[in-house]
Motif scaffolding. Structure first.
Motif, PDB file in Angstrom:
ATOM      1  N   CYS A  40      18.581  12.799  23.001  1.00 25.51           N
ATOM      2  CA  CYS A  40      18.393  12.912  21.379  1.00 25.51           C
ATOM      3  C   CYS A  40      18.471  14.358  21.054  1.00 25.51           C
ATOM      4  O   CYS A  40      19.136  14.656  20.002  1.00 25.51           O
ATOM      5  CB  CYS A  40      16.977  12.338  21.163  1.00 25.51           C
ATOM      6  N   SER A  41      18.076  15.600  21.711  1.00 27.86           N
ATOM      7  CA  SER A  41      18.314  16.786  21.281  1.00 27.86           C
ATOM      8  C   SER A  41      19.571  17.018  21.445  1.00 27.86           C
ATOM      9  O   SER A  41      19.993  17.816  20.505  1.00 27.86           O
ATOM     10  CB  SER A  41      17.384  17.658  22.496  1.00 27.86           C
ATOM     11  N   LEU A  66      24.728  18.090  18.535  1.00 31.25           N
ATOM     12  CA  LEU A  66      26.085  17.757  18.255  1.00 31.25           C
ATOM     13  C   LEU A  66      26.451  17.478  16.769  1.00 31.25           C
ATOM     14  O   LEU A  66      27.233  17.928  16.102  1.00 31.25           O
ATOM     15  CB  LEU A  66      26.674  16.409  18.971  1.00 31.25           C
ATOM     16  N   VAL A  67      25.413  16.754  16.385  1.00 27.10           N
ATOM     17  CA  VAL A  67      25.604  16.442  14.748  1.00 27.10           C
ATOM     18  C   VAL A  67      25.328  17.694  14.052  1.00 27.10           C
ATOM     19  O   VAL A  67      26.113  18.124  12.839  1.00 27.10           O
ATOM     20  CB  VAL A  67      24.503  15.326  14.465  1.00 27.10           C
ATOM     21  N   ALA A 121      17.545  23.979  29.902  1.00 31.02           N
ATOM     22  CA  ALA A 121      18.715  24.188  29.243  1.00 31.02           C
ATOM     23  C   ALA A 121      19.985  23.345  29.835  1.00 31.02           C
ATOM     24  O   ALA A 121      20.893  23.115  29.412  1.00 31.02           O
ATOM     25  CB  ALA A 121      18.939  25.584  28.824  1.00 31.02           C
ATOM     26  N   GLN A 122      20.138  23.531  31.523  1.00 31.74           N
ATOM     27  CA  GLN A 122      20.999  22.704  32.270  1.00 31.74           C
ATOM     28  C   GLN A 122      20.926  21.355  32.041  1.00 31.74           C
ATOM     29  O   GLN A 122      22.023  20.802  31.880  1.00 31.74           O
ATOM     30  CB  GLN A 122      20.702  23.166  33.747  1.00 31.74           C
ATOM     31  N   LEU A 123      19.676  20.918  31.798  1.00 34.81           N
ATOM     32  CA  LEU A 123      19.707  19.400  31.668  1.00 34.81           C
ATOM     33  C   LEU A 123      20.162  18.967  30.383  1.00 34.81           C
ATOM     34  O   LEU A 123      21.001  18.128  30.187  1.00 34.81           O
ATOM     35  CB  LEU A 123      18.160  18.823  31.810  1.00 34.81           C
ATOM     36  N   LEU A 124      19.799  19.702  29.155  1.00 36.58           N
ATOM     37  CA  LEU A 124      20.352  19.604  28.044  1.00 36.58           C
ATOM     38  C   LEU A 124      21.884  19.655  27.905  1.00 36.58           C
ATOM     39  O   LEU A 124      22.611  18.956  27.203  1.00 36.58           O
ATOM     40  CB  LEU A 124      19.691  20.553  26.824  1.00 36.58           C
ATOM     41  N   LEU A 125      22.418  20.873  28.568  1.00 32.93           N
ATOM     42  CA  LEU A 125      23.892  20.793  28.557  1.00 32.93           C
ATOM     43  C   LEU A 125      24.576  19.596  29.087  1.00 32.93           C
ATOM     44  O   LEU A 125      25.633  19.154  28.647  1.00 32.93           O
ATOM     45  CB  LEU A 125      24.218  22.207  29.283  1.00 32.93           C
ATOM     46  N   GLY A 126      23.815  19.210  30.151  1.00 34.05           N
ATOM     47  CA  GLY A 126      24.332  17.828  30.835  1.00 34.05           C
ATOM     48  C   GLY A 126      24.669  16.811  29.941  1.00 34.05           C
ATOM     49  O   GLY A 126      25.639  15.997  29.604  1.00 34.05           O
ATOM     50  N   GLU A 127      23.640  16.683  29.149  1.00 28.46           N
ATOM     51  CA  GLU A 127      23.589  15.462  28.227  1.00 28.46           C
ATOM     52  C   GLU A 127      24.298  15.904  26.949  1.00 28.46           C
ATOM     53  O   GLU A 127      25.081  14.872  26.463  1.00 28.46           O
ATOM     54  CB  GLU A 127      21.940  15.444  27.626  1.00 28.46           C
ATOM     55  N   ARG A 145      31.846  14.216  25.517  1.00 27.80           N
ATOM     56  CA  ARG A 145      32.912  13.637  26.068  1.00 27.80           C
ATOM     57  C   ARG A 145      33.124  12.196  25.825  1.00 27.80           C
ATOM     58  O   ARG A 145      34.256  11.630  25.711  1.00 27.80           O
ATOM     59  CB  ARG A 145      32.786  13.620  27.609  1.00 27.80           C
ATOM     60  N   GLY A 146      32.143  11.267  25.576  1.00 25.88           N
ATOM     61  CA  GLY A 146      32.185  10.050  25.544  1.00 25.88           C
ATOM     62  C   GLY A 146      32.199   9.689  23.880  1.00 25.88           C
ATOM     63  O   GLY A 146      32.200  10.610  23.104  1.00 25.88           O
ATOM     64  N   ASP A 147      32.132   8.439  23.806  1.00 24.21           N
ATOM     65  CA  ASP A 147      32.120   7.872  22.437  1.00 24.21           C
ATOM     66  C   ASP A 147      30.871   7.181  22.185  1.00 24.21           C
ATOM     67  O   ASP A 147      30.613   5.992  21.682  1.00 24.21           O
ATOM     68  CB  ASP A 147      33.316   6.645  22.131  1.00 24.21           C
ATOM     69  N   MET A 148      29.727   7.932  22.434  1.00 25.05           N
ATOM     70  CA  MET A 148      28.286   7.252  22.390  1.00 25.05           C
ATOM     71  C   MET A 148      27.587   7.724  21.262  1.00 25.05           C
ATOM     72  O   MET A 148      26.469   7.280  21.045  1.00 25.05           O
ATOM     73  CB  MET A 148      27.596   7.391  23.725  1.00 25.05           C
ATOM     74  N   LEU A 149      27.914   8.843  20.372  1.00 20.71           N
ATOM     75  CA  LEU A 149      27.039   9.327  19.652  1.00 20.71           C
ATOM     76  C   LEU A 149      26.652   8.407  18.526  1.00 20.71           C
ATOM     77  O   LEU A 149      25.251   8.548  18.268  1.00 20.71           O
ATOM     78  CB  LEU A 149      27.545  10.724  18.880  1.00 20.71           C
TER      79      LEU A 149
END
Length: 109
Positions: free
Chosen positions: A26-27, A32-33, A77-83, A89-93
């Motif tokens: 969610c973060s 992204l938003v 931060a590494q985990l957040l960047l992965g998310e 990349r995807g169409d999941m937002l």
């Protein structure tokens, strides 16, 4: 796991609870938003303003994750960047945002 044990480890190898993974996802969605809103993207205008609330949600969630999992800021931060990269990349937002907005509201922010 203690912080010194997590140092130098790949953060993705650290097991997180489901709620912690959700908070990170969610973060990333809020980031992204907020980025899209700052850029004036029309699709992002459908969401409430995310810059301040989304950032505060991440700060609080990250602090809890660091305390519980013994991770440092760089690892979170590494985990957040992965998310973030997965969502970008995807169409999941659009699928992720409704439950994330509920989580944000429940957080009291």
């Amino acid at each position: 796991m203690r912080a010194q044990d997590a140092a130098g480890r790949d953060a993705s190898a650290v097991p997180l609870e489901a709620g912690e993974r959700t908070a990170l996802r969610c973060s990333a969605a809020f980031a992204l938003v907020a980025q899209g809103q700052a850029a004036g993207e029309p699709a992002m205008a459908a969401y409430p303003p995310m810059a301040a609330r989304g950032r505060e949600f991440f700060v609080r969630s990250a602090a809890q994750i660091m305390d519980r999992a013994g991770l440092d800021r760089a690892a979170v931060a590494q985990l957040l960047l992965g998310e973030y990269e997965d969502l970008a990349r995807g169409d999941m937002l659009d699928a992720v945002m409704p439950p994330c907005l509920l989580l944000l509201d429940a957080s009291g922010l």
